[in-house]
Design a protein around this motif. Structure first.
Motif, short mmCIF file in Angstrom:
data_model
loop_
_atom_site.label_atom_id
_atom_site.label_comp_id
_atom_site.label_asym_id
_atom_site.label_seq_id
_atom_site.Cartn_x
_atom_site.Cartn_y
_atom_site.Cartn_z
N ALA A 173 9.75 6.75 -14.62
CA ALA A 173 10.62 6.53 -13.46
C ALA A 173 11.68 5.48 -13.73
O ALA A 173 12.42 5.12 -12.82
N ALA A 174 11.79 5.01 -14.98
CA ALA A 174 12.75 3.95 -15.29
C ALA A 174 14.18 4.37 -14.94
O ALA A 174 14.96 3.56 -14.41
N ASP A 175 14.54 5.61 -15.22
CA ASP A 175 15.89 6.07 -14.91
C ASP A 175 16.15 6.07 -13.40
O ASP A 175 17.27 5.78 -12.96
N LEU A 176 15.14 6.39 -12.61
CA LEU A 176 15.28 6.37 -11.16
C LEU A 176 15.53 4.96 -10.66
O LEU A 176 16.33 4.74 -9.74
N VAL A 177 14.83 3.99 -11.24
CA VAL A 177 15.01 2.59 -10.85
C VAL A 177 16.41 2.12 -11.24
O VAL A 177 17.09 1.43 -10.47
N VAL A 236 6.56 -5.47 -2.33
CA VAL A 236 7.16 -4.21 -2.78
C VAL A 236 7.31 -4.20 -4.29
O VAL A 236 7.03 -3.19 -4.96
N ALA A 237 7.75 -5.33 -4.85
CA ALA A 237 7.87 -5.41 -6.31
C ALA A 237 6.52 -5.21 -6.99
O ALA A 237 6.41 -4.50 -8.00
N VAL A 276 0.83 -1.20 0.00
CA VAL A 276 0.00 0.00 0.00
C VAL A 276 0.87 1.25 0.00
O VAL A 276 0.61 2.21 -0.75
N LEU A 277 1.90 1.28 0.83
CA LEU A 277 2.77 2.45 0.90
C LEU A 277 3.44 2.71 -0.45
O LEU A 277 3.45 3.85 -0.95
N VAL A 278 4.02 1.65 -1.03
CA VAL A 278 4.72 1.83 -2.31
C VAL A 278 3.73 2.25 -3.40
O VAL A 278 4.02 3.15 -4.20
N ALA A 279 2.55 1.62 -3.43
CA ALA A 279 1.55 1.97 -4.45
C ALA A 279 1.15 3.44 -4.34
O ALA A 279 1.08 4.16 -5.34
N LEU A 280 0.89 3.89 -3.11
CA LEU A 280 0.46 5.27 -2.91
C LEU A 280 1.58 6.26 -3.24
O LEU A 280 1.35 7.27 -3.92
N ARG A 326 12.05 4.98 -1.51
CA ARG A 326 13.35 4.53 -1.01
C ARG A 326 13.31 4.17 0.48
O ARG A 326 14.13 3.37 0.95
N VAL A 327 12.35 4.71 1.22
CA VAL A 327 12.24 4.39 2.66
C VAL A 327 11.88 2.92 2.87
O VAL A 327 12.59 2.20 3.58
#
Length: 447
Positions: free
Chosen positions: A125-129, A113-114, A72-76, A87-88
Motif C-alpha cells: 500500500a506504499a504507493d497509495l500512501v 491513526v498513525a 480500531v477502524l483503521v486497523a480493521l 480515507r474516511v
C-alpha cells in the motif's frame, strides 16, 4: 448481531490504551507488550471474520474524543485491504484536529491513526500512501509521514520531502520521518535547525545527524545559549564535546545538558550530575543522567508510584522518574560512587555501567525503559554507528525484535570492528577535536 462486534471493538480499544500507557512507563517489558499485542491480534482476527458487517459497526462507532475508536477502524480496514475506507477517518482527523483547541487531544488522535497504519497496513500500500500525501492537509500529512518513516517506504520519499516544505501540524514527526529514509539531507531539514521553536529545531538537528550531516555539530556547538542543542550534541559529538556539555550543565537552563551528559556517557561528567542533584528543579534529570552512565538505580520502589504512570501521557514530563527506582538523593549516589565508581573508566563512553558499543546499545533498546528514552537512544544508535534502519521503539514487538536481530547479525561482520568505549559518528571514530582536558570556568573536574 452488532453487539459481538462492539465487544471486540471495545476490547481492542482497551488493550490499545493499555499499551500506550505501558509504553510510557519504566516497568513494562517487551514480553509484556507482546502479550497485549497478541490479544489485540486475536480480537482483530475475530472482527476480520465479520468482514463488511464488522467494518460497518466500526465506522458507526468512531468518535474523535476516543482515539482508540479510530485505531480500531483503521486497523480493521487495513487488514481487510480497504484503503478507500481508511480515507474516511483521515478526512475526519483533518477536520476535527483543525477545529480542536486541545492540541494534546489532536496529537493523541493523530497518533492513534498513525499506529493503525504502521501496525496493520500492507506493504504493497506504499504507493497509495504516497498518493494520499500529495494533497493531504497539515494533520493528515503528519499522520501519513509517521507511517512512511516507520515503514521505511522510500517510494514516498519525494512526497515526504514536499510535505516538509509546507505547513504541517507535527513538524518534528515529519522531520523524523525524513531521517528514516536513505538519501541526501533535504534543505527543509537544515533550514529547520534555525527554527525558533526548540522542539522543531532539535528534531531537525537530530534528523540531520541521522542522515550524516556532520556540519550540524559545529553549528550547534556555537549556539550555547540555546538549551535544546545539548541533546543532539551528546548524540553525535566526539570526546571534546564533554567539556561543552559540562559547561551547559552548569548554566541557567541545564536540564537538557544534564540528560546529554548521561547520553554522552563519559564518567567525568558524574561530578556535575551529583552536584545538580542538590538543585531541586533539576534533581530528576541529573539522576537520570547518572543512571544512564552507571546503570545504578538506588531508590526504593513505591507501589503507589504506579498511579502516576497510569495517568501520565507519553509527551509529559520527560524527566519524570516515577516507577523507575532511580534515587535523587545526593548522599546515596555519593556513597555508591565511592564504592563502585572506580570501575568506570574516565575518557571512555559508558551505557548503564558497561562500556558502550553497538551490542550494548542494542541490548538497552530491549530494556524496560520509557518510550521517549528508547526513542532518544535509538536515534543515537543511528548517529553513532551509521546503521540505517526502519526501527521505532513503539513498533509491534515482533517487528522490533526482527529488526534488532538483523542489525546485530550485521554487526558481527569482522569488517565492522567497533571498539567499546569509543565515540563514533556514522560508523567512524569521531574526531577528538581540540583539548579534551575537562575544565569548566577554571575549575578542574575530578575524574
Amino acid at each position: 448481531m452488532m453487539e459481538p462486534y462492539r465487544e471486540h471493538l471495545r476490547l481492542v480499544g482497551e488493550l490499545y490504551d493499555l499499551r500506550q500507557r505501558w509504553l510510557c512507563g519504566w516497568e513494562t517489558t517487551l514480553d509484556d507488550l507482546a502479550e497485549v499485542e497478541a490479544r489485540v491480534d486475536g480480537h482483530l482476527q475475530a472482527l476480520g471474520r465479520g468482514g463488511e458487517a464488522a467494518l460497518g459497526v466500526a465506522l458507526m462507532d468512531t468518535a474523535p474524543e476516543e482515539p482508540w475508536t479510530f485505531y480500531v477502524l483503521v486497523a480493521l480496514a487495513c487488514r481487510l485491504h480497504r484503503f478507500a475506507i481508511v480515507r474516511v477517518p483521515l478526512l475526519e482527523v483533518e477536520v476535527w484536529c483543525e477545529e480542536s483547541t486541545d492540541e494534546r487531544a489532536a496529537a493523541s488522535l493523530r497518533q492513534a491513526v498513525a499506529d493503525g497504519l504502521v501496525h496493520h497496513l500492507a506493504s504493497d500500500a506504499a504507493d497509495l500512501v504516497a498518493e494520499a500525501l500529495r494533497d493531504a492537509g497539515p494533520h493528515v500529512a503528519s499522520v501519513l509521514a509517521m507511517c512512511v518513516g516507520a515503514r521505511g517506504w522510500v517510494v514516498a520519499a519525494d512526497e515526504l520531502r514536499e510535505v516538509a516544505g509546507r505547513e504541517c501540524a507535527d513538524r518534528p514527526a515529519v522531520l523524523r520521518a525524513l531521517a528514516q529514509l536513505p538519501g541526501t539531507v533535504p534543505g527543509a531539514m537544515l533550514a529547520s535547525v534555525r527554527c525558533g521553536d526548540p522542539d522543531v529545531a532539535r528534531a531537525a538537528a537530530v534528523a540531520a545527524l541521522r542522515c550524516g550531516e556532520a556540519s550540524v555539530l559545529d553549528r550547534l556547538a556555537r549556539r550555547k545559549c540555546a538549551p535544546w542543542t545539548a541533546l543532539p550534541v551528546a548524540m553525535g559529538g566526539g570526546p571534546a564535546m564533554g567539556a561543552w556539555l559540562m559547561e551547559a550543565a552548569r548554566g541557567e537552563e541545564p536540564a537538557q545538558a544534564l540528560l546529554g551528559l548521561g547520553v554522552f556517557g563519559d564518567p567525568r561528567g558524574l561530578a556535575v550530575l551529583v552536584e545538580q542533584l542538590r538543585t531541586e528543579a533539576h534533581a530528576e534529570v541529573a539522576a537520570l543522567g547518572l543512571f544512564l552512565i552507571t546503570g545504578a538505580r538506588l531508590g526504593l520502589k513505591d507501589d503507589a508510584e504506579g498511579e502516576g504512570i497510569e495517568e501520565r501521557a507519553c509527551d509529559r514530563a520527560w524527566t519524570a522518574l516515577e516507577g523507575s527506582g532511580i534515587s535523587t538523593e545526593p548522599v546515596v549516589w555519593e556513597r555508591w560512587l565511592a564504592e563502585h565508581g572506580q570501575r568506570l573508566r574516565p575518557g571512555q563512553r559508558h551505557r548503564l555501567g558497561r562500556l558502550a558499543g553497538p551490542h550494548t546499545d542494542l541490548d538497552v533498546l530491549s530494556m524496560a525503559l520509557p518510550l521517549w528514552l528508547r526513542r532518544c537512544l535509538a536515534d543515537e544508535f543511528v548517529i553513532r554507528y551509521g546503521v540505517q534502519w526502519s526501527y521505532e521503539p513503539d513498533l509491534p514487538v515482533v517487528q522490533q525484535r526482527e529488526i534488532i536481530e538483523q542489525v546485530r547479525s550485521r554487526l558481527d561482520d569482522p569488517c565492522l570492528r567497533f571498539v567499546e568505549g569509543e565515540w563514533y559518528f556514522q560508523g567512524r571514530l569521531a574526531p577528538v577535536g581540540e583539548s579534551v582536558e575537562w575544565k569548566d570556568a577554571g575549575r578542574r573536574v575530578k575524574s
